[in-house]
Design a protein around this motif. Sequence first.
Motif, PDB file in Angstrom:
ATOM      1  N   ILE A 166       0.820  -1.216   0.000  1.00  0.00           N
ATOM      2  CA  ILE A 166       0.000   0.000   0.000  1.00  0.00           C
ATOM      3  C   ILE A 166       0.854   1.266   0.000  1.00  0.00           C
ATOM      4  O   ILE A 166       0.643   2.155  -0.841  1.00  0.00           O
ATOM      5  N   PRO A 167       1.835   1.425   0.916  1.00  0.00           N
ATOM      6  CA  PRO A 167       2.641   2.665   0.850  1.00  0.00           C
ATOM      7  C   PRO A 167       3.462   2.779  -0.424  1.00  0.00           C
ATOM      8  O   PRO A 167       3.690   3.890  -0.922  1.00  0.00           O
ATOM      9  N   VAL A 168       3.914   1.646  -0.979  1.00  0.00           N
ATOM     10  CA  VAL A 168       4.687   1.692  -2.229  1.00  0.00           C
ATOM     11  C   VAL A 168       3.819   2.200  -3.369  1.00  0.00           C
ATOM     12  O   VAL A 168       4.208   3.098  -4.139  1.00  0.00           O
ATOM     13  N   VAL A 169       2.610   1.626  -3.492  1.00  0.00           N
ATOM     14  CA  VAL A 169       1.688   2.054  -4.543  1.00  0.00           C
ATOM     15  C   VAL A 169       1.300   3.514  -4.342  1.00  0.00           C
ATOM     16  O   VAL A 169       1.234   4.295  -5.308  1.00  0.00           O
ATOM     17  N   THR A 170       1.049   3.899  -3.100  1.00  0.00           N
ATOM     18  CA  THR A 170       0.683   5.287  -2.808  1.00  0.00           C
ATOM     19  C   THR A 170       1.777   6.250  -3.241  1.00  0.00           C
ATOM     20  O   THR A 170       1.513   7.305  -3.842  1.00  0.00           O
ATOM     21  N   PHE A 171       3.026   5.903  -2.959  1.00  0.00           N
ATOM     22  CA  PHE A 171       4.150   6.792  -3.306  1.00  0.00           C
ATOM     23  C   PHE A 171       4.224   7.017  -4.811  1.00  0.00           C
ATOM     24  O   PHE A 171       4.327   8.166  -5.270  1.00  0.00           O
ATOM     25  N   TYR A 172       4.181   5.942  -5.585  1.00  0.00           N
ATOM     26  CA  TYR A 172       4.336   6.091  -7.030  1.00  0.00           C
ATOM     27  C   TYR A 172       3.117   6.754  -7.672  1.00  0.00           C
ATOM     28  O   TYR A 172       3.253   7.525  -8.631  1.00  0.00           O
ATOM     29  N   LEU A 173       1.916   6.459  -7.154  1.00  0.00           N
ATOM     30  CA  LEU A 173       0.730   7.134  -7.692  1.00  0.00           C
ATOM     31  C   LEU A 173       0.767   8.625  -7.373  1.00  0.00           C
ATOM     32  O   LEU A 173       0.436   9.464  -8.220  1.00  0.00           O
ATOM     33  N   LEU A 174       1.161   8.954  -6.145  1.00  0.00           N
ATOM     34  CA  LEU A 174       1.235  10.365  -5.757  1.00  0.00           C
ATOM     35  C   LEU A 174       2.316  11.095  -6.547  1.00  0.00           C
ATOM     36  O   LEU A 174       2.160  12.271  -6.898  1.00  0.00           O
ATOM     37  N   LEU A 175       3.398  10.405  -6.858  1.00  0.00           N
ATOM     38  CA  LEU A 175       4.484  11.019  -7.613  1.00  0.00           C
ATOM     39  C   LEU A 175       4.025  11.411  -9.017  1.00  0.00           C
ATOM     40  O   LEU A 175       4.407  12.483  -9.533  1.00  0.00           O
ATOM     41  N   ASP A 176       3.199  10.587  -9.649  1.00  0.00           N
ATOM     42  CA  ASP A 176       2.753  10.832 -11.022  1.00  0.00           C
ATOM     43  C   ASP A 176       1.271  11.191 -11.098  1.00  0.00           C
ATOM     44  O   ASP A 176       0.640  10.963 -12.136  1.00  0.00           O
ATOM     45  N   TRP A 177       0.702  11.724 -10.022  1.00  0.00           N
ATOM     46  CA  TRP A 177      -0.742  11.957  -9.970  1.00  0.00           C
ATOM     47  C   TRP A 177      -1.204  12.899 -11.077  1.00  0.00           C
ATOM     48  O   TRP A 177      -2.174  12.606 -11.797  1.00  0.00           O
ATOM     49  N   ASN A 178      -0.554  14.046 -11.219  1.00  0.00           N
ATOM     50  CA  ASN A 178      -0.977  15.010 -12.244  1.00  0.00           C
ATOM     51  C   ASN A 178      -0.833  14.436 -13.650  1.00  0.00           C
ATOM     52  O   ASN A 178      -1.685  14.660 -14.520  1.00  0.00           O
ATOM     53  N   ARG A 179       0.257  13.692 -13.882  1.00  0.00           N
ATOM     54  CA  ARG A 179       0.457  13.085 -15.195  1.00  0.00           C
ATOM     55  C   ARG A 179      -0.621  12.037 -15.485  1.00  0.00           C
ATOM     56  O   ARG A 179      -1.108  11.931 -16.612  1.00  0.00           O
ATOM     57  N   LEU A 180      -1.009  11.262 -14.459  1.00  0.00           N
ATOM     58  CA  LEU A 180      -2.057  10.262 -14.640  1.00  0.00           C
ATOM     59  C   LEU A 180      -3.381  10.921 -15.014  1.00  0.00           C
ATOM     60  O   LEU A 180      -4.099  10.444 -15.907  1.00  0.00           O
ATOM     61  N   LEU A 181      -3.714  12.022 -14.325  1.00  0.00           N
ATOM     62  CA  LEU A 181      -4.957  12.721 -14.639  1.00  0.00           C
ATOM     63  C   LEU A 181      -4.948  13.259 -16.066  1.00  0.00           C
ATOM     64  O   LEU A 181      -5.962  13.182 -16.774  1.00  0.00           O
ATOM     65  N   THR A 182      -3.806  13.783 -16.477  1.00  0.00           N
ATOM     66  CA  THR A 182      -3.714  14.299 -17.839  1.00  0.00           C
ATOM     67  C   THR A 182      -3.868  13.187 -18.876  1.00  0.00           C
ATOM     68  O   THR A 182      -4.560  13.343 -19.884  1.00  0.00           O
ATOM     69  N   ASN A 183      -3.224  12.049 -18.622  1.00  0.00           N
ATOM     70  CA  ASN A 183      -3.326  10.927 -19.558  1.00  0.00           C
ATOM     71  C   ASN A 183      -4.753  10.391 -19.642  1.00  0.00           C
ATOM     72  O   ASN A 183      -5.235  10.048 -20.728  1.00  0.00           O
ATOM     73  N   ILE A 184      -5.434  10.324 -18.498  1.00  0.00           N
ATOM     74  CA  ILE A 184      -6.829   9.878 -18.515  1.00  0.00           C
ATOM     75  C   ILE A 184      -7.694  10.873 -19.279  1.00  0.00           C
ATOM     76  O   ILE A 184      -8.577  10.497 -20.063  1.00  0.00           O
ATOM     77  N   ALA A 185      -7.451  12.172 -19.053  1.00  0.00           N
ATOM     78  CA  ALA A 185      -8.235  13.200 -19.738  1.00  0.00           C
ATOM     79  C   ALA A 185      -8.045  13.123 -21.248  1.00  0.00           C
ATOM     80  O   ALA A 185      -8.983  13.363 -22.015  1.00  0.00           O
ATOM     81  N   ASN A 186      -6.844  12.775 -21.691  1.00  0.00           N
ATOM     82  CA  ASN A 186      -6.591  12.697 -23.128  1.00  0.00           C
ATOM     83  C   ASN A 186      -7.301  11.527 -23.797  1.00  0.00           C
ATOM     84  O   ASN A 186      -7.416  11.495 -25.026  1.00  0.00           O
ATOM     85  N   LEU A 187      -7.757  10.553 -22.998  1.00  0.00           N
ATOM     86  CA  LEU A 187      -8.475   9.406 -23.554  1.00  0.00           C
ATOM     87  C   LEU A 187      -9.972   9.666 -23.716  1.00  0.00           C
ATOM     88  O   LEU A 187     -10.662   8.882 -24.365  1.00  0.00           O
ATOM     89  N   VAL A 188     -10.469  10.756 -23.115  1.00  0.00           N
ATOM     90  CA  VAL A 188     -11.894  11.052 -23.194  1.00  0.00           C
ATOM     91  C   VAL A 188     -12.235  11.529 -24.605  1.00  0.00           C
ATOM     92  O   VAL A 188     -11.548  12.410 -25.140  1.00  0.00           O
ATOM     93  N   PRO A 189     -13.268  10.968 -25.240  1.00  0.00           N
ATOM     94  CA  PRO A 189     -13.674  11.461 -26.572  1.00  0.00           C
ATOM     95  C   PRO A 189     -13.954  12.960 -26.538  1.00  0.00           C
ATOM     96  O   PRO A 189     -14.583  13.456 -25.592  1.00  0.00           O
TER      97      PRO A 189
END
Length: 376
Positions: free
Chosen positions: A158-181
Motif C-alpha cells: 500500500i505505501p509503495v503504490v501510494t508513493f508512485y501514484l502520488l508522484l505521477d498523480w498530475n500526469r495520470l490525470l492528464t493521460n486519462i483526460a486525453n483518452l476522453v472522446p
Amino acid sequence: MRNSWWGVLFLVVIGGLIYLLDAVLMPFIAGMILAYLADPLANRFQRWGMNRPFAVSSVFLVLLVVLVVSLLILIPLLVQQIKQLGEAIPGIFNWVENTLAPQVQVWTGYDLTAELTNARETLAENWRDAGGYLAQALGQIGRSGMAFVSWITYVALIPVVTFYLLLDWNRLLTNIANLVPRQWADDTFRLARRCDEVLSSFLRGQLLVMLCLGIIYAVGLTLMGLNFGLLIGFVSGLVSIVPFLGFIVGLAIALVVALFQYATWWAVLGVILVFSIGQMAESVILQPKLLGDKIGLHPVAVIFAVLAGGNLFGLTGVLLALPVAAVILVLLKEVKVRYQHSELYDEKNTDKHTPIIETSSSHHDELGHLDGRESP
C-alpha cells in the motif's frame, strides 16, 4: 446508441474484474485513495518551491511522524483502556443492577432488571462467539501460511503504490483526460469536478471533522479525570461519520461511566459540558471551515454504500464504496437537471428553468487542467 452499449460493456468488464481480482486490487485501490487524500498536501509543498519528488517525500515524512506518534503514544493508551474497560464491565453491570435500575424504577416506574439480564446474556454469548471466531481465524492462518503471507504482502504494498501514484498523480490525470472522446470532454470534465467536490468534502472535510471532535471529546473527558476518557473520545469521533450519532453514543457512554465513577450530578454536568463544547465547535468552526457550503454524501448514503460494497466485492468494495457513491450522486443530480429541462417535464416552459447544478471550479488545481487548458 452504439456508444451507450460500449459504456455498458465497459462497466460490466470493470465490475467483473473487481469481483475476480478482489484481494489483488486491494493495495492498489487503497493506494489510490491515499494518494487522492494526500495530493493537496503535496501540491502545497510544491507551491512552497519543492519539486514533485521532494514534495511527495515530505508528505511521507509527515505521515511517518504521525504514525510513529500514534504507535508510541495513542495506541498503547487505547489498548490499556480497552483492557481496563473489559475488567470494569462486571462492576458496571452490578452498579446498574443494584443502584441505577432501582432509581430509574422510582422515577419512571420502568424496571431495567429484565433488560439488564438480557444484555448480560447477549454480551456473554457474543463474547464466547468472538473467542471461537478468533480461535478459528488463528487456526486458519496457521493452516494456510501462504494466505497470511499474501495479505502481509498486500498491506506492505500500500505505501509503495501510494508513493508512485502520488508522484505521477498530475500526469495520470492528464493521460486519462486525453483518452476522453472530444465530443464528451466538456460534460466529462464538469462532472469530474463535481465528483471531486462531493468526494473531497466528505473524505477530507468529514474525516477532519471526525478527528477534531475525537480530540475535543478525548481531551475534555481526560481532563475531567473520567475513566476511559481517551477511548470514549476516540469512539465518539469515529462514529461522528454520521452527524449527531457520535454525540449521542459518546454522551450516553460517558454519562454511565461518570455516574458509575463519581455518582454525583457535577460529573454529569461536566460530561454534558464537554460534549456541548464539541457540538458548538463543530457547528461554529469545524463545519464552516472544513466543509463550507459543499454538498457531501448523505450519512444514509454512506452507510448503504459501505455495506453494499462490502457485500458485493468484499474489502475492495468497501474501499470503492464512497468514490462510487459520489459519482452516482453527481450523475443522479445531472439526470435530474436534464429531466427538468426536457419536454417530458414541461413542454411549454422548457427554456425557463434555471439549472440546479452550476459548473464549479475544481477542488484540485490539477483538475482545471484536465482538458489541457488553464482554469479561469
